[in-house]
Design a protein around this motif. Structure first.
Motif, PDB file in Angstrom:
ATOM      1  N   SER B  26      33.827  48.336  42.160  1.00 29.80           N
ATOM      2  CA  SER B  26      33.052  47.635  43.196  1.00 29.80           C
ATOM      3  C   SER B  26      33.789  46.418  43.728  1.00 29.80           C
ATOM      4  N   ILE B  27      34.307  45.601  42.820  1.00 34.45           N
ATOM      5  CA  ILE B  27      34.950  44.366  43.283  1.00 34.45           C
ATOM      6  C   ILE B  27      36.268  44.701  43.989  1.00 34.45           C
ATOM      7  N   GLU B  28      36.928  45.756  43.539  1.00 34.35           N
ATOM      8  CA  GLU B  28      38.169  46.174  44.191  1.00 34.35           C
ATOM      9  C   GLU B  28      37.872  46.625  45.627  1.00 34.35           C
ATOM     10  N   ALA B  30      35.139  45.940  47.387  1.00 37.99           N
ATOM     11  CA  ALA B  30      34.553  44.834  48.156  1.00 37.99           C
ATOM     12  C   ALA B  30      35.657  43.922  48.687  1.00 37.99           C
ATOM     13  N   THR B  31      36.633  43.650  47.837  1.00 42.96           N
ATOM     14  CA  THR B  31      37.742  42.788  48.220  1.00 42.96           C
ATOM     15  C   THR B  31      38.554  43.423  49.349  1.00 42.96           C
ATOM     16  N   VAL B  45      30.183  50.118  48.781  1.00 35.74           N
ATOM     17  CA  VAL B  45      29.987  49.152  47.681  1.00 35.74           C
ATOM     18  C   VAL B  45      28.502  48.818  47.543  1.00 35.74           C
ATOM     19  N   ALA B  97      29.791  41.461  44.028  1.00 33.59           N
ATOM     20  CA  ALA B  97      30.669  42.367  44.793  1.00 33.59           C
ATOM     21  C   ALA B  97      29.920  42.851  46.036  1.00 33.59           C
ATOM     22  N   GLY B 125      40.424  37.471  45.530  1.00 31.87           N
ATOM     23  CA  GLY B 125      39.986  38.853  45.292  1.00 31.87           C
ATOM     24  C   GLY B 125      40.820  39.502  44.203  1.00 31.87           C
ATOM     25  N   ASP B 128      39.739  38.259  40.834  1.00 28.57           N
ATOM     26  CA  ASP B 128      38.476  38.883  40.414  1.00 28.57           C
ATOM     27  C   ASP B 128      38.712  40.304  39.902  1.00 28.57           C
ATOM     28  N   HIS B 190      33.140  34.626  44.774  1.00 27.87           N
ATOM     29  CA  HIS B 190      34.308  34.901  43.929  1.00 27.87           C
ATOM     30  C   HIS B 190      34.267  34.037  42.664  1.00 27.87           C
ATOM     31  N   PHE B 193      31.656  35.275  40.269  1.00 27.23           N
ATOM     32  CA  PHE B 193      32.109  36.526  39.656  1.00 27.23           C
ATOM     33  C   PHE B 193      32.955  36.195  38.420  1.00 27.23           C
TER      34      PHE B 193
END
Lengths: 213, 213
Positions: B26-28, B30-31, B45, B97, B125, B128, B190, B193
């Motif tokens: 998700s964070i990957e 989202a970034t 996401v 995210a 990003g 994170d 961020h 997170f």
């Protein structure tokens, strides 16, 4: 043994009430410091954060000891699990009150409230204080009717949060970058404070009814 | 009975790893969505958030069942208490995210990244994502050395967070209110997170050593 157990459950409940009362005082003082640019009141909110953290850690340890030694079941178990989660939420609420106080302190002697948003932030602060009061009432009385009141207050808060962005982004309020940053952060802190109050209310619902619906 | 119990502890650990892997994805995404203004990736996401919430709720229920039926003690109890807390942190990381993805979607086809801050946000990003990867590794391997790596990454993140405000508030970056709001919120998301990743690491420390120091 049973009596010792009942006493330790009451202890947990009393500690939750005590922490919630401190959170209520924190958000009330943080809101006042923010709206009146009172740096020394802001400082006191920041100092008191440590006490709340210590009490929350003690409560967690007590809860874990009860889980280990007295192995509660059914609603007693739900109270222990709920206490662990509620202490985390109450601690976050105290953090957010500190963040609001920090904004007031950073900007002192200027006001952290952008022009044109004074009324909105006073209303947001009042809603946060009211939610904190409801949480104290809910933890003390275990009256499930309070849960919906907390949710209703949070809906009002979310509306104001949206309104802050609308105003900040509109041409009507010509803000400096500092004003926009402060309004954005302060609004977010108030909104998150409300979310955590709702989390506490949901945990009480889970404890009282065994269901989160 | 003992074997059933060991299996259920392994189940809890596996579920934590599974949720952490989804948070990492998700964070990957989202970034990437945030830096490349990819609205459909942002949408995915946001959609996947529900799955993470469902898995976290299932894990909580399983943990509570184990507490009630198998009454674990010592490090097994710490794993159960830790699982309840870690599932809450992982769920919050997934929420954050989603918030980052939402910013990308709101501004589409414009970029949500204010000029002059592109490199900073790409670096935030990346930090994170790296923290999420470390959390997966920590949950899977239970290697305590990873805990300090997570803390170090969080320190880097906090520095960048401070830098964003410095830049936004300086005269060098003449931002529109929208840019200032986006930068303020994105930077805060961020940073939070990272804080939650540190919370997960602390819970693993508590599980592995019985102490939070």
């Amino acid at each position: 043994m049973r009596e010792v157990f009942q006493q330790s459950l009451r202890d947990v409940q009393n500690r939750l009430v005590e922490i919630a009362e401190l959170v209520e005082a924190s958000i009330e003082n943080a809101t006042t410091a923010f709206s009146s640019s009172d740096a020394s009141l802001a400082e006191s909110v920041i100092d008191e954060g440590e006490q709340i953290e210590r009490l929350a850690n003690e409560l967690d340890q007590q809860t874990i000891d009860i889980l280990a030694l007295q192995q509660p079941v059914a609603s007693d178990l739900r109270l222990m699990v709920g206490a662990l989660r509620m202490s985390a939420s109450l601690e976050r609420m105290a953090d957010l009150a500190q963040h609001i106080a920090q904004l007031a302190r950073y900007r002192y002697p200027e006001s952290a409230i952008p022009k044109g948003l004074k009324k909105t932030f006073i209303r947001m602060g009042a809603l946060d204080v009211e939610m904190a009061q409801k949480i104290v009432e809910l933890l003390r009385t275990q009256n499930a009717a309070v849960i919906d009141e907390v949710r209703d207050l949070d809906d009002d808060l979310d509306e104001l949060h949206a309104k802050v962005f609308e105003k900040v982004l509109s041409d009507r309020v010509a803000e400096t970058p500092v004003g926009v940053v402060d309004a954005t952060l302060a609004s977010r802190y108030h909104e998150r404070f409300g979310d955590h109050a709702v989390s506490v209310a949901k945990q009480m619902q889970f404890f009282l009814s065994g269901s989160t619906d």
